[in-house]
Design a protein around this motif. Structure first.
Motif, PDB file in Angstrom:
ATOM      1  N   SER A 352     -34.126 -54.334 -10.133  1.00 47.96           N
ATOM      2  CA  SER A 352     -35.737 -54.753 -10.376  1.00 47.96           C
ATOM      3  C   SER A 352     -36.101 -55.921  -8.785  1.00 47.96           C
ATOM      4  N   LEU A 353     -35.015 -56.490  -8.955  1.00 48.44           N
ATOM      5  CA  LEU A 353     -34.771 -57.593  -8.195  1.00 48.44           C
ATOM      6  C   LEU A 353     -34.991 -57.257  -6.613  1.00 48.44           C
ATOM      7  N   VAL A 354     -33.338 -55.875  -6.671  1.00 47.49           N
ATOM      8  CA  VAL A 354     -33.336 -55.089  -5.487  1.00 47.49           C
ATOM      9  C   VAL A 354     -34.938 -54.441  -4.573  1.00 47.49           C
ATOM     10  N   GLY A 355     -35.628 -53.980  -5.730  1.00 45.43           N
ATOM     11  CA  GLY A 355     -36.956 -53.386  -5.096  1.00 45.43           C
ATOM     12  C   GLY A 355     -37.379 -54.268  -5.184  1.00 45.43           C
ATOM     13  N   GLY A 356     -37.786 -55.495  -5.246  1.00 45.04           N
ATOM     14  CA  GLY A 356     -38.403 -56.659  -4.168  1.00 45.04           C
ATOM     15  C   GLY A 356     -39.049 -56.952  -5.137  1.00 45.04           C
ATOM     16  N   ALA A 357     -39.055 -57.078  -6.595  1.00 43.84           N
ATOM     17  CA  ALA A 357     -39.619 -58.038  -7.352  1.00 43.84           C
ATOM     18  C   ALA A 357     -38.858 -59.360  -8.487  1.00 43.84           C
ATOM     19  N   PRO A 358     -39.874 -60.139  -8.643  1.00 45.22           N
ATOM     20  CA  PRO A 358     -39.329 -61.619  -9.267  1.00 45.22           C
ATOM     21  C   PRO A 358     -38.854 -61.288 -10.509  1.00 45.22           C
ATOM     22  N   VAL A 359     -37.719 -61.479 -11.316  1.00 41.18           N
ATOM     23  CA  VAL A 359     -37.616 -61.556 -12.778  1.00 41.18           C
ATOM     24  C   VAL A 359     -36.957 -62.133 -13.180  1.00 41.18           C
ATOM     25  N   VAL A 360     -37.624 -62.503 -15.134  1.00 41.79           N
ATOM     26  CA  VAL A 360     -36.792 -63.097 -15.377  1.00 41.79           C
ATOM     27  C   VAL A 360     -36.165 -62.836 -16.628  1.00 41.79           C
ATOM     28  N   VAL A 361     -34.898 -63.253 -17.012  1.00 42.69           N
ATOM     29  CA  VAL A 361     -33.769 -62.589 -17.695  1.00 42.69           C
ATOM     30  C   VAL A 361     -33.190 -62.688 -18.862  1.00 42.69           C
ATOM     31  N   LEU A 362     -33.420 -61.857 -20.003  1.00 45.13           N
ATOM     32  CA  LEU A 362     -32.830 -62.758 -21.009  1.00 45.13           C
ATOM     33  C   LEU A 362     -31.386 -62.378 -21.403  1.00 45.13           C
ATOM     34  N   GLU A 363     -30.958 -63.255 -21.081  1.00 50.04           N
ATOM     35  CA  GLU A 363     -29.597 -63.580 -21.383  1.00 50.04           C
ATOM     36  C   GLU A 363     -29.029 -62.739 -22.954  1.00 50.04           C
ATOM     37  N   ARG A 407     -42.315 -65.005  -5.001  1.00 50.82           N
ATOM     38  CA  ARG A 407     -41.976 -63.909  -4.133  1.00 50.82           C
ATOM     39  C   ARG A 407     -40.316 -63.976  -3.017  1.00 50.82           C
ATOM     40  N   GLU A 408     -40.791 -65.568  -2.825  1.00 59.12           N
ATOM     41  CA  GLU A 408     -39.274 -65.981  -1.227  1.00 59.12           C
ATOM     42  C   GLU A 408     -38.297 -66.739  -2.252  1.00 59.12           C
ATOM     43  N   ARG A 409     -38.107 -66.817  -3.358  1.00 60.77           N
ATOM     44  CA  ARG A 409     -36.925 -67.621  -3.989  1.00 60.77           C
ATOM     45  C   ARG A 409     -36.266 -66.553  -4.376  1.00 60.77           C
ATOM     46  N   ALA A 410     -37.240 -65.313  -5.093  1.00 58.37           N
ATOM     47  CA  ALA A 410     -36.626 -63.936  -5.161  1.00 58.37           C
ATOM     48  C   ALA A 410     -35.984 -63.122  -3.733  1.00 58.37           C
ATOM     49  N   ARG A 411     -36.514 -63.410  -2.859  1.00 63.73           N
ATOM     50  CA  ARG A 411     -36.164 -62.566  -1.557  1.00 63.73           C
ATOM     51  C   ARG A 411     -34.649 -63.454  -1.123  1.00 63.73           C
ATOM     52  N   ALA A 412     -34.868 -64.920  -0.828  1.00 68.47           N
ATOM     53  CA  ALA A 412     -33.372 -65.553  -0.797  1.00 68.47           C
ATOM     54  C   ALA A 412     -32.383 -65.113  -1.293  1.00 68.47           C
ATOM     55  N   GLY A 413     -32.941 -65.455  -2.914  1.00 75.94           N
ATOM     56  CA  GLY A 413     -31.634 -64.899  -3.889  1.00 75.94           C
ATOM     57  C   GLY A 413     -31.000 -63.745  -3.797  1.00 75.94           C
ATOM     58  N   LEU A 414     -31.987 -62.478  -3.514  1.00 71.71           N
ATOM     59  CA  LEU A 414     -30.823 -61.582  -2.949  1.00 71.71           C
ATOM     60  C   LEU A 414     -30.227 -61.290  -1.995  1.00 71.71           C
ATOM     61  N   ALA A 415     -30.631 -61.746  -0.714  1.00 71.95           N
ATOM     62  CA  ALA A 415     -29.939 -61.935   0.220  1.00 71.95           C
ATOM     63  C   ALA A 415     -28.640 -62.692   0.617  1.00 71.95           C
ATOM     64  N   GLU A 416     -28.829 -63.839  -0.584  1.00 64.80           N
ATOM     65  CA  GLU A 416     -27.756 -64.093  -1.078  1.00 64.80           C
ATOM     66  C   GLU A 416     -26.401 -64.025  -1.865  1.00 64.80           C
TER      67      GLU A 416
END
Length: 455
Positions: A352-363, A407-416
């Motif tokens: 989902s993150l790769v596709g562009g969506a922010p994600v809330v992850v349940l560990e 979304r900006e945070r999601a894009r930055a996280g994905l790039a990293e």
């Protein structure tokens, strides 16, 4: 750079989308590194005897047999003493045959069917354990361990560079001897790539890998390329916001009453869904990464259905379900177009993150938090076992309240994450070239040629 490289990937469990996404990304990475002539083959390991249904779902992947077949399937119809002896000795005969082969002996320890599998190892230039989490107490149960380790022993005996590719080593339960079984093979591996800090810790402290061949990287699925679905998966978006839900039926290790624990989890998620739908501006779409398809060993689709049934009847029409097989690239595109995704599956979140969506992850295991920590999004992680419905709803509401920032945070996280994931193939190329150079200088035994491998 070596051309026309053949890669053999072992230990994949193609029946779930996460492992499929990893294999697809690995194939692309190997082809990018060694050229379009690279031949990437996958030793199929699943609940069906052959890879038939998955060869249909993933025509871009090349499947072969594995030592799992030699040890359990091929002589299944022969219940005489000879048939049982062949099965039970496969994990000992293959490594011994590999050592004898390097000394110039023919393949006299193997049946004709087994020789075909042996040549997959013999003719490979690189042998790699698939990325994922198969090397743990939970995912490699005792009766599977000999066949896994025997494959690594064959690789070493044939002088092949062995890699563990972006893996979550462990967790291992107290008293489990699996780390001891893995030590020699992984200690001599060309590189052991750990996809998070917890895996590095398991490699160092439990498997006792003290050399410089252990590296921390990240999950390879971050490199997958999304593509639009070939068919309409859900009704067109009608509300301002769409939230994707990817939740699963968990084994709940240590729980005294597993069904009750699962029911509690589903009730919490139902309350989250109800809160979101009652906003009036949000619709939901349920899509699992473990779908009901031929050959799969786990089907999470009923979880979403049960959650929907817990919702008040007037809200249910705004909760849509996607059923049946969805390709990982299409999953990534579809869920990535949601405004946010709630996922208890690691690869549901990654794709989902790769596709562009922010994600809330349940560990549910350390690997989920480990990945999100590496890409600067650990505050988007809650625990699957303990997070209350109010806590989950509050986190989703917080992220939806300022979507441009989220979304900006999601894009930055994905790039990293993608930058870290690229290190996987870079390390493999460097280590493989060093291995081949030593082989050519005679430091390692030279590889058996394809002509010599014929019986």
């Amino acid at each position: 750079m070596k051309k026309n490289v053949r890669v053999l990937i072992t230990d994949n469990v193609i029946s779930n989308m996460g492992d499929a996404a990893i294999l697809l990304a690995m194939k692309s990475s190997f082809e990018e590194a060694f050229g379009p002539g690279t031949d990437v083959r996958n030793c199929y390991c699943g609940v069906t005897r052959e890879a038939g249904p998955f060869a249909k779902f993933y025509p871009e992947l090349h499947f072969t047999s594995t030592l799992w077949n030699a040890g359990r399937d091929w002589t299944i119809a022969k219940w005489d003493i000879w048939g049982r002896l062949i099965r039970k000795t496969a994990t000992e005969r293959f490594p011994l045959q590999a050592r004898l082969r390097r000394m110039g002996f023919p393949l006299f320890l193997l049946t004709s069917h087994e020789r075909e599998l042996f040549r997959e190892f013999e003719e490979a230039d690189i042998i790699s354990v698939a990325g994922g989490a198969c090397l743990s107490t939970s995912w490699t149960v005792p009766f599977m361990r000999k066949s896994r380790v025997a494959q690594y022993q064959v690789a070493h005996a044939l002088g092949k560079p062995l890699f563990v590719y972006a893996h979550s080593l462990g967790p291992f339960r107290d008293g489990d001897n699996f780390p001891d079984l893995l030590h020699d093979s992984l200690d001599h591996a060309a590189a052991v790539l750990c996809r998070d800090a917890e895996a590095v810790k398991a490699a160092r402290e439990q498997i006792k890998l003290l050399g410089d061949n252990v590296h921390q990287t990240i999950d390879e699925a971050l490199r997958i390329i999304p593509r639009p679905p070939s068919k309409l998966l859900a009704p067109e978006k009608k509300k301002p916001l769409r939230v994707g839900i990817c939740v699963h039926d968990y084994i709940w290790p240590g729980a005294a009453d597993r069904p009750a624990k699962q029911a509690d989890f589903e009730a919490r998620i139902a309350r989250v869904c109800q809160s979101l739908l009652e906003r009036g501006d949000t619709e939901l779409v349920f899509l699992t990464s473990h779908q009901k398809v031929e050959g799969s060993f786990q089907d999470d689709e009923p979880v979403g259905r049960r959650i929907q049934e817990l919702l008040p009847a007037p809200l249910r029409p705004d909760a849509h379900h996607v059923t049946g097989f969805v390709h990982p690239r299409e999953f990534s595109y579809f869920m990535g177009h949601c405004d946010l995704v709630l996922s208890s599956r690691l690869h549901g979140g990654i794709l989902s993150l790769v596709g562009g969506a922010p994600v809330v992850v349940l560990e549910y295991e350390p690997k989920s938090r480990g990945l999100m920590r590496q890409i600067g999004l650990e505050d988007w992680v809650l625990t699957m076992a303990d997070a209350t419905s109010d806590e989950i709803t509050a986190k989703i509401t917080e992220l939806l309240s300022d979507l441009p920032k989220t979304r900006e945070r999601a894009r930055a996280g994905l790039a990293e994450g993608q930058k870290l994931a690229k290190r996987n193939i870079e390390i493999v190329v460097e280590a493989a070239q060093a291995h081949w150079a030593k082989s050519e200088r005679g430091v390692l035994p030279s590889r058996v040629s394809q002509a010599e491998s014929k019986p």
